[in-house]
Design a protein around this motif. Sequence first.
Motif, PDB file in Angstrom:
ATOM      1  N   MET A   1      65.983  49.412  53.823  1.00  0.00           N
ATOM      2  CA  MET A   1      66.732  50.562  53.385  1.00  0.00           C
ATOM      3  C   MET A   1      67.411  50.220  52.064  1.00  0.00           C
ATOM      4  N   LEU A   2      67.202  51.013  51.093  1.00  0.00           N
ATOM      5  CA  LEU A   2      67.769  50.803  49.770  1.00  0.00           C
ATOM      6  C   LEU A   2      68.937  51.756  49.555  1.00  0.00           C
ATOM      7  N   VAL A   3      69.997  51.242  49.005  1.00  0.00           N
ATOM      8  CA  VAL A   3      71.172  52.063  48.712  1.00  0.00           C
ATOM      9  C   VAL A   3      70.921  52.820  47.420  1.00  0.00           C
ATOM     10  N   ASP A   4      71.094  54.144  47.467  1.00  0.00           N
ATOM     11  CA  ASP A   4      70.887  54.982  46.285  1.00  0.00           C
ATOM     12  C   ASP A   4      72.143  55.127  45.434  1.00  0.00           C
ATOM     13  N   LEU A   5      73.298  55.220  46.090  1.00  0.00           N
ATOM     14  CA  LEU A   5      74.542  55.503  45.386  1.00  0.00           C
ATOM     15  C   LEU A   5      75.668  54.647  45.947  1.00  0.00           C
ATOM     16  N   TYR A   6      76.400  54.016  45.065  1.00  0.00           N
ATOM     17  CA  TYR A   6      77.610  53.282  45.427  1.00  0.00           C
ATOM     18  C   TYR A   6      78.804  54.116  45.003  1.00  0.00           C
ATOM     19  N   LEU A   7      79.791  54.237  45.884  1.00  0.00           N
ATOM     20  CA  LEU A   7      81.034  54.927  45.581  1.00  0.00           C
ATOM     21  C   LEU A   7      82.128  53.877  45.614  1.00  0.00           C
ATOM     22  N   ALA A   8      82.712  53.579  44.475  1.00  0.00           N
ATOM     23  CA  ALA A   8      83.642  52.459  44.373  1.00  0.00           C
ATOM     24  C   ALA A   8      84.936  52.877  43.697  1.00  0.00           C
ATOM     25  N   ASP A   9      85.924  51.981  43.800  1.00  0.00           N
ATOM     26  CA  ASP A   9      87.158  52.220  43.062  1.00  0.00           C
ATOM     27  C   ASP A   9      87.016  51.608  41.667  1.00  0.00           C
ATOM     28  N   ASN A  10      88.056  51.656  40.904  1.00  0.00           N
ATOM     29  CA  ASN A  10      87.985  51.205  39.518  1.00  0.00           C
ATOM     30  C   ASN A  10      88.279  49.728  39.348  1.00  0.00           C
ATOM     31  N   PHE A  13      84.627  46.535  40.605  1.00  0.00           N
ATOM     32  CA  PHE A  13      83.318  47.178  40.521  1.00  0.00           C
ATOM     33  C   PHE A  13      82.999  47.696  39.115  1.00  0.00           C
ATOM     34  N   LYS A  14      83.921  47.538  38.186  1.00  0.00           N
ATOM     35  CA  LYS A  14      83.650  47.899  36.793  1.00  0.00           C
ATOM     36  C   LYS A  14      83.174  46.700  35.979  1.00  0.00           C
ATOM     37  N   ALA A  15      83.008  45.554  36.632  1.00  0.00           N
ATOM     38  CA  ALA A  15      82.553  44.347  35.939  1.00  0.00           C
ATOM     39  C   ALA A  15      81.156  44.582  35.375  1.00  0.00           C
ATOM     40  N   ASN A  16      80.942  44.109  34.162  1.00  0.00           N
ATOM     41  CA  ASN A  16      79.672  44.350  33.476  1.00  0.00           C
ATOM     42  C   ASN A  16      78.471  43.829  34.251  1.00  0.00           C
ATOM     43  N   ALA A  17      78.593  42.672  34.879  1.00  0.00           N
ATOM     44  CA  ALA A  17      77.471  42.097  35.622  1.00  0.00           C
ATOM     45  C   ALA A  17      77.086  42.985  36.802  1.00  0.00           C
TER      46      ALA A  17
END
Length: 82
Positions: A1-10, A13-17
């Motif tokens: 199962m592949l994740v299509d969308l990640y819902l994250a906070d700021n 999860f904003k790290a460039n990598a």
Amino acid sequence: MLVDLYLADNGIFKANAFVQHIHTHNQRLSYCGVNAHHKNAIAERSIRTVSECARAMLRHSSLHWKDGIDSSLWPFAIEYAS
């Protein structure tokens, strides 16, 4: 199962990598606003359930063993509750 969308906070999860990894795997990333717990309700409810269970176990234990239970046992209670 592949994740299509990640819902994250700021936060982290904003790290460039991380963002680059998401884009190279053809996935999408969406950010919630600060204190927008309603946007991620399933995860927030799961976290709340585990936290409340761990808290109840520690409180119950502290009633029976007053000297042996303290907050250092929190990680073990979280692991057991999950």
